[in-house]
Design a protein around this motif. Structure first.
Motif, PDB file in Angstrom:
ATOM      1  N   UNK A 418       0.829  -1.206   0.000  1.00  0.00           N
ATOM      2  CA  UNK A 418       0.000   0.000   0.000  1.00  0.00           C
ATOM      3  C   UNK A 418       0.865   1.259   0.000  1.00  0.00           C
ATOM      4  N   UNK A 419       1.883   1.285   0.843  1.00  0.00           N
ATOM      5  CA  UNK A 419       2.763   2.452   0.900  1.00  0.00           C
ATOM      6  C   UNK A 419       3.544   2.618  -0.404  1.00  0.00           C
ATOM      7  N   UNK A 420       4.047   1.503  -0.944  1.00  0.00           N
ATOM      8  CA  UNK A 420       4.804   1.572  -2.198  1.00  0.00           C
ATOM      9  C   UNK A 420       3.926   2.100  -3.331  1.00  0.00           C
ATOM     10  N   UNK A 421       2.685   1.639  -3.392  1.00  0.00           N
ATOM     11  CA  UNK A 421       1.775   2.087  -4.449  1.00  0.00           C
ATOM     12  C   UNK A 421       1.425   3.568  -4.283  1.00  0.00           C
ATOM     13  N   UNK A 469      11.733  -0.999   2.911  1.00  0.00           N
ATOM     14  CA  UNK A 469      11.050  -2.145   2.312  1.00  0.00           C
ATOM     15  C   UNK A 469      10.225  -1.774   1.091  1.00  0.00           C
ATOM     16  N   UNK A 470       9.810  -0.491   0.983  1.00  0.00           N
ATOM     17  CA  UNK A 470       8.932  -0.115  -0.138  1.00  0.00           C
ATOM     18  C   UNK A 470       9.714   0.397  -1.340  1.00  0.00           C
ATOM     19  N   UNK A 477       8.764  -0.007 -10.709  1.00  0.00           N
ATOM     20  CA  UNK A 477       7.380  -0.211 -11.150  1.00  0.00           C
ATOM     21  C   UNK A 477       7.194   0.019 -12.655  1.00  0.00           C
ATOM     22  N   UNK A 478       8.239   0.472 -13.362  1.00  0.00           N
ATOM     23  CA  UNK A 478       8.162   0.601 -14.824  1.00  0.00           C
ATOM     24  C   UNK A 478       9.004  -0.458 -15.542  1.00  0.00           C
ATOM     25  N   UNK A 502       2.257  -3.165  -8.909  1.00  0.00           N
ATOM     26  CA  UNK A 502       2.026  -1.732  -9.144  1.00  0.00           C
ATOM     27  C   UNK A 502       2.005  -1.430 -10.636  1.00  0.00           C
ATOM     28  N   UNK A 503       2.863  -2.106 -11.403  1.00  0.00           N
ATOM     29  CA  UNK A 503       2.920  -1.907 -12.851  1.00  0.00           C
ATOM     30  C   UNK A 503       1.569  -2.205 -13.499  1.00  0.00           C
TER      31      UNK A 503
END
Length: 556
Positions: A418-421, A469-470, A477-478, A502-503
């Motif tokens: 969630x945080x990474x996104x 960690x994120x 993500x690309x 996420x991608x």
């Protein structure tokens, strides 16, 4: 006769072309200069996010484009009453940097107040000129070119050039090119401010993350309180210690923790508000030291009667984090004597720790939500840079969590994703609006800047230990499964799972959302394209998990 007439016509046309050539050359030279300025501005924008180095490089460019003996960038104060010399070039820089002048005074003050550029090639004959500043720094001034810096049509500062080199006058071409540069400089300043604000918010998030980590390590509040009370009993050398919590509905106190021989016996006992040493300390919000309970009318003997414990002396301390009563802590019976003032001070310290542990346990959920809301605030700065991407990060997060739920992610992994996104596009802060909002295709140089945003985002998060960690999800993500993505060209299992998820969400939202150059493709076409690129760009398992989640949402 016709032949000479024809020759005259040809000669006239050639003459007209010859007459136009200087104008054409001048226009071409002006266009080249403008392109050079834009190129240099983009280079400066890509070089750093820090405000001072960025402005310093920009002023180097200003004094290079319109060669002058001195140049200054003055920024408007938050209350819009003064201009501060933020960057100064020239021999008087040391004396001028940091100096403030009132808005409305002098040429720079007049330009800041009116928002109108001004060129003065003979300052001695200009009433607006305040010669005192030039005299104070011992800088003879002959000519001034000053343009306002505007953000959203509001003046935020001015650029001022002094004494064009070779005793030349400032002309319309100088004014035009500095106005062009000033417009881009305003954007750089605004983006840098946004970045600074965002970085400050990230730093604040880091502090909250550290607090959250501490809270997470002591969620078993009862165990923490038992430890604190046992330490208090042993260090102060008392026979017993206890914590009473306040029941607001029943207006009474109950034992939460009780150590010593009578610990189990007192657990069912309740003390009414205002009764005994506990009630007095709570009502008066003061520490109470009683050397001999038999001589103190505040002693509530019913607790001893029920517990069969004989109290001789006591220290009683209200638990009041942020001055709100939540309970009372108490130690009883100093072994071998009476409690000292040092005992009182130590117990007050331990009681404060107990109060914090109790409050932290009750605030844990609120703090977690506050942490996420702070992240969302940072994300809103990113999405707000472009009307077409408003809400993008939130939607990508929603899609990523839909996939995570299909895959059975546990709470910890789900929270990390969630945080990474949410922060996957944090690297776009500081990216020039001209690139982000460009309605047509990007140049190779512009696309290179865009392609670097995953790295920029990862670098912004790296100093924050709790964000470690994120970072893979943000940085990669690309990337594509076939190795044709960016920034590292990873392939297959080299691409972290969070980044793969996420991608999928990011690509779906890009296809399904409106853009300046096209309407959103809609769910059906977007899904078709996801499936079409499964195995090359996207993980097929994740695509099908996402499609399944979308279909489930459609059925609701």
């Amino acid at each position: 006769m016709p032949a000479p007439k024809k020759k005259k016509t040809v000669h006239g046309a050639v003459s007209r072309r010859m007459a136009l050539m200087p104008t054409a050359k001048s226009e071409l030279s002006s266009l080249k200069m403008k392109l050079k300025v834009l190129q240099r501005v983009n280079e400066i924008a890509a070089s750093t996010f820090d405000v001072q180095p960025l402005l310093d490089r920009a002023m180097d460019l200003v004094t290079e484009i319109a060669p002058s003996e001195a140049g200054s960038l003055l920024l408007l104060s938050s209350d819009r009453t003064t201009l501060k010399f933020s960057i100064v070039k020239g021999s008087a820089s040391a004396k001028l940097e940091g100096l403030e002048i009132p808005v409305g005074q002098g040429i720079a003050g007049w330009v800041a107040k009116t928002g109108i550029p001004l060129t003065v090639n003979d300052v001695a004959s200009e009433p607006k000129w305040k010669k005192e500043i030039a005299d104070n720094v011992d800088f003879p001034t002959r000519s001034i070119l000053c343009v306002p810096l505007k953000s959203r049509a509001e003046v935020i500062g001015v650029v001022e050039l002094i004494n064009k080199l070779r005793d030349e006058d400032y002309n319309d071409d100088d004014l035009e090119i500095i106005e062009l540069l000033g417009a881009h400089l305003s954007t750089l300043i605004e983006n840098s401010r946004l970045y600074s604000e965002a970085r400050e918010k990230v730093e604040r998030i880091s502090a909250m993350a550290e607090t959250s980590a501490l809270i997470s390590s002591s969620l078993d509040v009862k165990r923490v309180l038992e430890t604190v009370m046992n330490v208090a009993k042993d260090v102060i050398d008392a026979e017993a210690s206890s914590i009473f919590l306040y029941d607001e509905e029943k207006h009474e106190f109950f034992f939460e923790i009780a150590t010593g021989d009578a610990g189990d016996a007192v657990k069912q006992i309740r003390v009414p508000w205002g009764k005994g040493m506990v009630g007095w300390a709570a009502e008066h919000m003061q520490t109470l030291l009683v050397p001999d309970v038999t001589k103190d009318p505040r002693f509530y003997s019913k607790v001893d009667e029920k517990s069969k414990f004989q109290t001789r002396n006591a220290i009683t301390v209200p638990l009041k984090p942020k001055n709100k009563l939540i309970g009372v802590a108490q130690v009883l019976n100093k072994k071998g004597g009476l409690f000292s003032r040092e005992d009182v001070e130590l117990f007050e310290t331990l009681a404060r720790q107990a109060a914090v542990a109790i409050e932290n346990a009750s605030l844990y959920t609120d703090l977690q939500e506050l942490f996420l809301n702070s992240i969302r605030t940072v994300v809103s700065l990113i999405d707000a840079k472009d009307d077409y991407t408003a809400g993008h990060s939130s939607r990508v997060t929603q899609y990523a969590l839909m996939i995570a739920d299909q895959l059975g992610y546990d709470t910890e992994n789900r929270k990390r994703l969630e945080l990474a996104a949410l922060l996957h596009d944090v690297g776009k802060i500081g990216m020039p609006d001209a690139i982000l909002k460009k309605p047509s295709g990007l140049t190779a140089e512009e696309f290179a800047i865009v392609k670097d945003h995953p790295n920029k985002g990862a670098e912004a998060l790296e100093p924050i230990k709790q964000m470690k960690a994120i970072i893979p999800g943000v940085r990669y993500h690309h990337e594509k499964l076939d190795g044709k993505g960016y920034p590292a060209g990873l392939s297959g299992d080299q691409v972290p799972m969070d980044a793969q998820i996420i991608c999928v969400g990011d690509s779906y939202d890009a296809m399904n959302s409106d853009r300046p150059y096209r309407k959103g493709l809609g769910m059906e076409e977007s899904v078709r394209r996801l499936r079409q690129d499964s195995g090359t760009q996207f993980n097929p398992k994740l695509v099908e998990a996402f499609v399944s989640a979308l279909e489930n949402e459609e059925k609701k």
